[in-house]
Design a protein around this motif. Structure first.
Motif, short mmCIF file in Angstrom:
data_model
loop_
_atom_site.label_atom_id
_atom_site.label_comp_id
_atom_site.label_asym_id
_atom_site.label_seq_id
_atom_site.Cartn_x
_atom_site.Cartn_y
_atom_site.Cartn_z
N ARG A 16 26.75 55.44 -43.38
CA ARG A 16 26.44 54.07 -43.75
C ARG A 16 25.85 53.28 -42.59
NH1 ARG A 16 31.78 52.13 -47.22
NH2 ARG A 16 31.70 53.78 -48.81
N LEU A 17 26.13 53.70 -41.37
CA LEU A 17 25.68 52.90 -40.22
C LEU A 17 24.17 52.74 -40.15
CD1 LEU A 17 28.18 54.12 -37.46
CD2 LEU A 17 28.22 51.98 -38.77
N PRO A 18 23.35 53.80 -40.32
CA PRO A 18 21.90 53.59 -40.31
C PRO A 18 21.43 52.66 -41.42
CG PRO A 18 22.42 55.92 -40.03
CD PRO A 18 23.69 55.23 -40.39
N PHE A 19 22.02 52.79 -42.62
CA PHE A 19 21.64 51.91 -43.72
C PHE A 19 21.97 50.47 -43.40
CE2 PHE A 19 23.02 49.54 -47.49
CZ PHE A 19 21.82 49.52 -48.21
N LEU A 20 23.18 50.23 -42.86
CA LEU A 20 23.57 48.86 -42.52
C LEU A 20 22.67 48.28 -41.44
CD1 LEU A 20 27.47 49.16 -42.51
CD2 LEU A 20 26.05 47.96 -44.16
N ALA A 21 22.29 49.11 -40.48
CA ALA A 21 21.41 48.64 -39.42
C ALA A 21 20.05 48.23 -39.98
CB ALA A 21 21.25 49.72 -38.35
N VAL A 22 19.52 49.07 -40.87
CA VAL A 22 18.23 48.74 -41.50
C VAL A 22 18.35 47.48 -42.34
CG1 VAL A 22 16.53 49.54 -43.18
CG2 VAL A 22 17.40 51.12 -41.45
N VAL A 24 20.52 44.95 -42.13
CA VAL A 24 20.67 43.76 -41.30
C VAL A 24 19.35 43.38 -40.65
CG1 VAL A 24 21.75 42.86 -39.20
CG2 VAL A 24 23.13 44.09 -40.88
N THR A 25 18.63 44.37 -40.14
CA THR A 25 17.33 44.10 -39.53
C THR A 25 16.36 43.50 -40.54
OG1 THR A 25 17.62 45.94 -37.99
CG2 THR A 25 15.38 45.13 -38.31
N ALA A 26 16.35 44.04 -41.76
CA ALA A 26 15.45 43.53 -42.80
C ALA A 26 15.78 42.09 -43.14
CB ALA A 26 15.55 44.40 -44.05
N VAL A 27 17.06 41.77 -43.30
CA VAL A 27 17.45 40.40 -43.63
C VAL A 27 17.08 39.44 -42.50
CG1 VAL A 27 19.43 38.88 -44.03
CG2 VAL A 27 19.27 41.06 -45.24
N LEU A 30 13.31 38.94 -42.70
CA LEU A 30 12.90 38.19 -43.88
C LEU A 30 13.15 36.69 -43.71
CD1 LEU A 30 14.08 40.42 -46.88
CD2 LEU A 30 11.73 39.75 -46.36
N PHE A 31 14.28 36.34 -43.15
CA PHE A 31 14.61 34.92 -42.98
C PHE A 31 14.18 34.38 -41.62
CE2 PHE A 31 17.26 36.15 -46.49
CZ PHE A 31 17.28 35.03 -47.31
N GLY A 32 14.16 35.25 -40.61
CA GLY A 32 13.85 34.79 -39.27
C GLY A 32 12.39 34.40 -39.07
N VAL A 33 11.47 35.19 -39.65
CA VAL A 33 10.04 34.90 -39.46
C VAL A 33 9.66 33.55 -40.07
CG1 VAL A 33 7.69 35.64 -40.07
CG2 VAL A 33 9.35 37.31 -39.19
#
Length: 388
Positions: A16-22, A24-27, A30-33
């Protein structure tokens, strides 16, 4: 507890760790830019505006994964709808914030003094217009898209055969029973010989989506109504949907075929399960083209239903004449088609794989998730088959 026992208990969590990392990065992206372009980056807004804007984007970033889990993982229609709308809005804002950032940089290099605020306002206006347009496109009855396909092995008696292709109706948390009724009326107005549904009928169980899907029972076809499962059926009891479509009078092509005949010419209409079927754990569910064509006359042309375009590989090997598919939605919200192409080499329309095998990929009649379609309109596909 021994160290070995501790490692054994921890092991299942590791994938699950790679999925969670991806995720979190995506979110964060998406909101940061858009937060940076619209709120912070050189805008010189008053402090109160910056604070409120930051809270809004931070709240959205926290809410999105919570709503998606509560909705799509735990079955809450209200949470699904809220999360899907939020996802669509932030995707459009993210996309056009990137475009706006490039425009702002170009204007700055050209000597325009501090264009960031004007660009930010422009991004908000463009996003609002596209979301309004995209929602209209998603909710309207699909346009009819007509394509003629010449199949060298098709007999003269079947020349002009009218095949209507539906896919990706995705009945879900928005009640689209009226939309379904009007779409079926549009299909019937085409006076089809064969109607094919290439999967992803709904998101949810039959009991949840029966009021929307029941109108499929009113579809009329001169020769056959045929259906195969999509990947979303395997999120919600695929066998239920196969049984439901059979109850509505459709031929559920669960790795099987039927033969249609007109004017002394015959056509094999076959279907295979979606490529995700084996992971569902349902006994007997997997794409099996050999079983689907078992007993079919090898001299007859074959029309194959397979949900995902990339299943064309086995179709080519089996000598299929035409595969019809859905799944891609044509990208649904620009420029998501770029990510779709990473998984599916064929996005939409007609493709000739060789002198014998053709693939038609429909953009689909409905939508998944965000109730928006931007630069990827829905379609009812009318395929007119021509003989040599």
């Amino acid at each position: 507890m021994s160290q070995t026992d501790q490692r054994d208990q921890a092991a299942p969590a590791r994938p699950r760790l790679p999925f969670l990392a991806v995720a979190v990065t995506a979110v964060l992206l998406l909101f940061g830019v858009p937060w940076w372009l619209l709120v912070l980056g050189g805008q010189d807004w008053p402090g109160a505006v910056v604070a409120v804007g930051t809270v809004v984007f931070a709240a959205g970033a926290v809410a999105l994964p919570l709503l998606m889990v509560a909705g799509h993982a735990k079955g809450s229609d209200a949470a699904s709808l809220a999360g899907d709308v939020l996802l669509g809005v932030i995707w459009v804002l993210f996309t056009w914030s990137i475009v706006g950032g490039v425009v702002s940089l170009v204007l700055s290099l050209a000597g325009v003094g501090n264009p960031t605020r004007a660009v930010a306002l422009g991004v908000v206006v463009v996003a609002a217009v596209l979301l309004a347009y995209g929602h209209f496109e998603a909710m309207r009855v699909p346009r009819v898209r007509t394509t003629e396909i010449r199949l060298p092995r098709l007999g003269a008696g079947l020349d002009g055969l009218r095949v209507v292709l539906l896919a990706d109706t995705h009945y879900g948390p928005i009640d689209r029973a009226k939309w379904s009724e009007r779409t079926v009326a549009a299909v019937n107005a085409l006076e089809p010989d064969v109607v094919a549904h290439a999967g992803d009928i709904a998101d949810g169980r039959v009991a949840q989506r029966r009021p929307q899907s029941r109108h499929l029972g009113d579809v009329r076809a001169a020769l056959a109504r045929v259906y195969v499962t999509g990947n979303h059926e395997y999120f919600s009891q695929a066998q239920e949907w196969l049984d439901h479509m059979s109850e509505l009078g459709w031929e559920a092509l669960h790795n099987r075929h039927v033969v249609v005949e007109r004017g002394g010419s015959r056509l094999v209409v076959a279907g295979i399960d979606d490529r995700t079927a084996p992971s569902s754990g349902l006994p007997g569910h997997r794409p099996d083209i050999e079983h689907a064509l078992d007993g079919a006359d090898p001299d007859l042309p074959v029309l194959l239903l397979a949900h995902q375009p990339k299943q064309i590989t086995t179709a080519v090997e089996a000598g299929v004449d035409l595969q019809v598919s859905g799944h891609t939605h044509g990208g649904q919200i620009w420029p998501f088609h770029l990510l779709v192409r990473v998984d599916q080499p064929w996005l939409q329309g007609l493709t000739a794989l060789n002198d014998r095998t053709h693939l038609y990929t429909t953009r689909g009649a409905g939508f998944w998730g965000p109730p928006f379609r931007v630069f990827a309109p829905s379609e009812i596909s009318l395929l007119v088959l021509r003989s040599a």
